[in-house]
Design a protein around this motif. Structure first.
Motif: not given
Length: 486
Positions: A268-287
Motif C-alpha cells: 500500500x502506497x501510504x504504508x510504503x511512504x511511512x516505512x521509507x520515512x522510518x528507514x531514513x530515521x533509522x539510517x540517521x540513528x545508525x550513522x
C-alpha cells in the motif's frame, strides 16, 4: 694507491628486497586491531551472552507491542517474537562479519528498531481487516529496505555534517533517551502506576552488585560484571516471587520462523511512504551510533564504514519480512556495554548474533533469557545507558564549548531531543503531518537534525573570513577523521 671500496648497484639491489621481505614478515606478525581480535571460546561466548542480555528486551519489545495491537493469539505472539530474534541474529552477523561492501565490521548489535512501533501501529489502525495488517507492514518494510540499500552509498556522505559538536550532542542524547527505558523496566512497564518497593529493591541491588563487581574484580570477570550482576539479580528475585517461569514451561524446544507465516507481503502506497520515512530515521540513528562506537573502539567510522553499515541495516530490513521480521537498526544500548567492558572484538557480537538465531529457532531457550525480571534489567540499564551519555559529554569537552555559539547549539539540540522523552504526547496535534511526527517523536532524530542545522547556521553559513575558525578547529580536534562541514 688502494682503491676505494666499491658499492655496486648489484649489492644494493640485493639488500633492498631483503629489507622489503623483513618488513613484510614483520607486518604479518603485528597484532590485529582489538576490533578484529578473536577471543578464546570461553571469553567469546560469555561476552556474547552479555550482549544478548543487554539487547534482548530491546529486540522483543517491538513485536510484543505490535502483536498486542494486532490482537495476535499467545501462540502467534510467541512466533512473532521468535521471528524478531532470528532476524536480529541475521542482521547482527551481516553487520559484524559482513561480505563484499555490506557490514561495518564493528561490534554492533542489530535488531528491530523501536522507532518503527508508532508508524507500524498507525498502519495497523488504518486497516479495515486486522488479518491484513502485518502483511501490509511487511510489504512497506521490504520496499523501504530495498530503497535504503540503494541510498546507502549516498546517505553516508552526511558524515561531514557530524563534527564533534554534533556527534557529541547526538551521543549524549542516545544515552539520555535510553535512560527512560531502564526506568520503565524498573517500573515493570507501567509508568502510570507507583513503582512497587520490590522493583526498587531489585533494581538497586542489581545496580550495587554491578558497581561492586566492577570495583573488586579484575581481568575477564570485571568485563562481564554486567552479566554477573544480571544473574545475581535474577537469583535474588526468585525468593521475592518476581521471576516467572511460565513462559519456559509452555515454550517448545524447536520452532522455525516459517516464511510468510502471516501471509505474503501486501503493498500500500501510504504504508510504503511511512516505512521509507522510518528507514531514513533509522539510517540517521545508525550513522550517529557508528560514529559513537568508532570513537569508543578506537577506529573512527569513515564514509566507507558508514556506507557498509547502512547496507547491512537496510539489506537485513529488506530480508526480514520474508521471515516475519521488521526494520532493523543498530542498538545503542550495546555501545555502553562495549564502553564499560572494553571488549572491542566484533566477534563477541557475532557470537551474540549466533545466539539470537539459536534463540529464534528454539523458543524454550529464548524464554530462559526472558525470565530475567525487568527491574533487574533496569538496574543494569542505568549503568549501560548512563555510560553512553557520559561518552558524549567527553566528546563535547573538546568541541569548543567555550564559544557561546557552540554552547547554544548543544543546549538547543539537547532541549529539542528531550521533548519526546519527557512528554510522549507533546506533538499529538492534528496539524502536524504524520511524516514529521516520526522524526519529532524520536529524541535522537530531532536532536540530531537540530544540531546539524544549527552547526551550519552558526559556524558556516554567512561567516566572515577568519571568524569562527577557532571554534571550527576546536570542534574538529577530537575526531580528526570526521571532517567539519565546509
Amino acid at each position: 694507491m688502494a682503491s676505494a671500496p666499491r658499492f655496486s648497484k648489484r649489492g644494493t639491489s640485493r639488500r633492498q628486497p631483503r629489507e622489503r621481505r623483513w618488513r613484510w614478515r614483520n607486518a604479518r606478525t603485528e597484532p590485529p586491531h582489538p576490533v578484529d581480535q578473536l577471543l578464546p571460546p570461553g571469553k567469546l561466548m560469555a561476552s556474547g551472552l552479555q550482549h544478548v542480555a543487554a539487547s534482548y528486551a530491546g529486540v522483543v519489545a517491538p513485536p510484543l507491542v505490535l502483536g498486542a495491537a494486532v490482537g495476535l493469539s499467545p501462540r502467534d505472539l510467541t512466533f512473532l517474537v521468535s521471528a524478531a530474534l532470528f532476524t536480529a541474529g541475521i542482521a547482527t552477523l551481516l553487520q559484524t562479519l559482513g561480505f563484499w561492501r555490506v557490514g561495518a565490521r564493528m561490534p554492533f548489535v542489530n535488531g528491530v528498531s523501536f522507532a518503527g512501533v508508532a508508524p507500524m501501529i498507525a498502519i495497523v489502525d488504518a486497516q479495515d481487516d486486522r488479518a491484513h495488517a502485518l502483511p501490509v507492514v511487511f510489504g512497506g518494510v521490504l520496499v523501504a529496505g530495498a530503497l535504503g540499500f540503494l541510498l546507502a552509498p549516498y546517505f553516508c556522505r552526511l558524515v561531514r555534517f557530524f563534527p564533534p559538536i554534533v556527534s557529541g550532542t547526538v551521543i549524549t542524547l542516545i544515552g539520555i533517551t535510553l535512560l527512560p527505558v531502564s526506568f520503565g523496566w524498573i517500573q515493570g512497564g507501567h509508568p502510570e502506576r507507583p513503582t512497587p518497593m520490590t522493583n526498587l529493591a531489585l533494581a538497586a541491588a542489581t545496580l550495587v552488585i554491578v558497581l561492586v563487581l566492577r570495583r573488586v574484580l579484575r581481568g575477564f570477570f570485571q568485563q562481564i560484571a554486567i552479566l554477573l550482576g544480571l544473574v545475581a539479580g535474577t537469583l535474588i528475585a526468585i525468593p521475592a516471587g518476581a521471576v516467572d517461569f511460565a513462559a519456559t514451561r509452555q515454550a517448545g524446544l524447536v520452532g522455525f520462523p516459517t516464511p510468510f507465516h502471516f501471509g505474503g507481503p501486501e503493498f500500500q502506497l501510504s504504508a510504503i511512504i511511512s516505512m521509507c520515512i522510518l528507514m531514513l530515521v533509522c539510517m540517521t540513528e545508525s550513522t550517529a551510533d557508528m560514529l559513537a562506537l568508532g570513537v569508543i573502539v578506537g577506529r573512527p567510522a569513515d564514509e566507507r564504514t558508514i556506507a557498509a553499515g547502512l547496507r547491512a541495516d537496510t539489506l537485513s530490513s529488506a530480508v526480514s519480512p520474508l521471515f516475519n521480521g521488521f526494520a532493523n537498526s543498530a542498538f545503542a544500548q550495546n555501545i555502553g556495554l562495549v564502553a564499560i567492558t572494553r571488549v572491542r572484538s566484533r566477534f563477541t557480537v557475532a557470537a551474540c548474533g549466533v545466539m539470537f538465531i539459536v534463540l529464534g529457532l528454539s523458543p524454550v531457550f529464548a524464554s530462559l533469557i526472558a525470565v530475567v525480571p525487568q527491574p533487574v534489567l533496569g538496574g543494569a540499564g542505568i549503568v549501560l545507558f548512563g555510560t553512553v551519555a557520559a561518552g558524549g559529554v567527553n566528546v563535547l569537552l573538546g568541541a569548543g564549548l567555550e564559544k557561546a555559539d557552540n554552547l547554544l547549539i548543544v543546549a538547543t539540540s539537547l532541549g529539542m531531543g528531550m521533548i519526546p522523552v519527557i512528554s510522549r504526547t507533546f506533538y499529538d496535534n492534528a496539524a502536524i503531518p504524520e511524516s514529521l511526527k516520526i522524526i519529532l517523536d524520536s529524541g535522537v532524530s530531532a536532536g540530531c537534525f537540530t544540531a546539524v542545522v544549527l552547526n551550519l547556521v552558526f559556524n558556516h553559513f554567512g561567516r566572515r573570513r577568519g571568524e569562527g575558525e577557532g571554534a571550527a578547529g576546536a570542534a574538529g580536534a577530537v575526531e580528526p577523521s570526521v571532517p567539519v562541514t565546509g
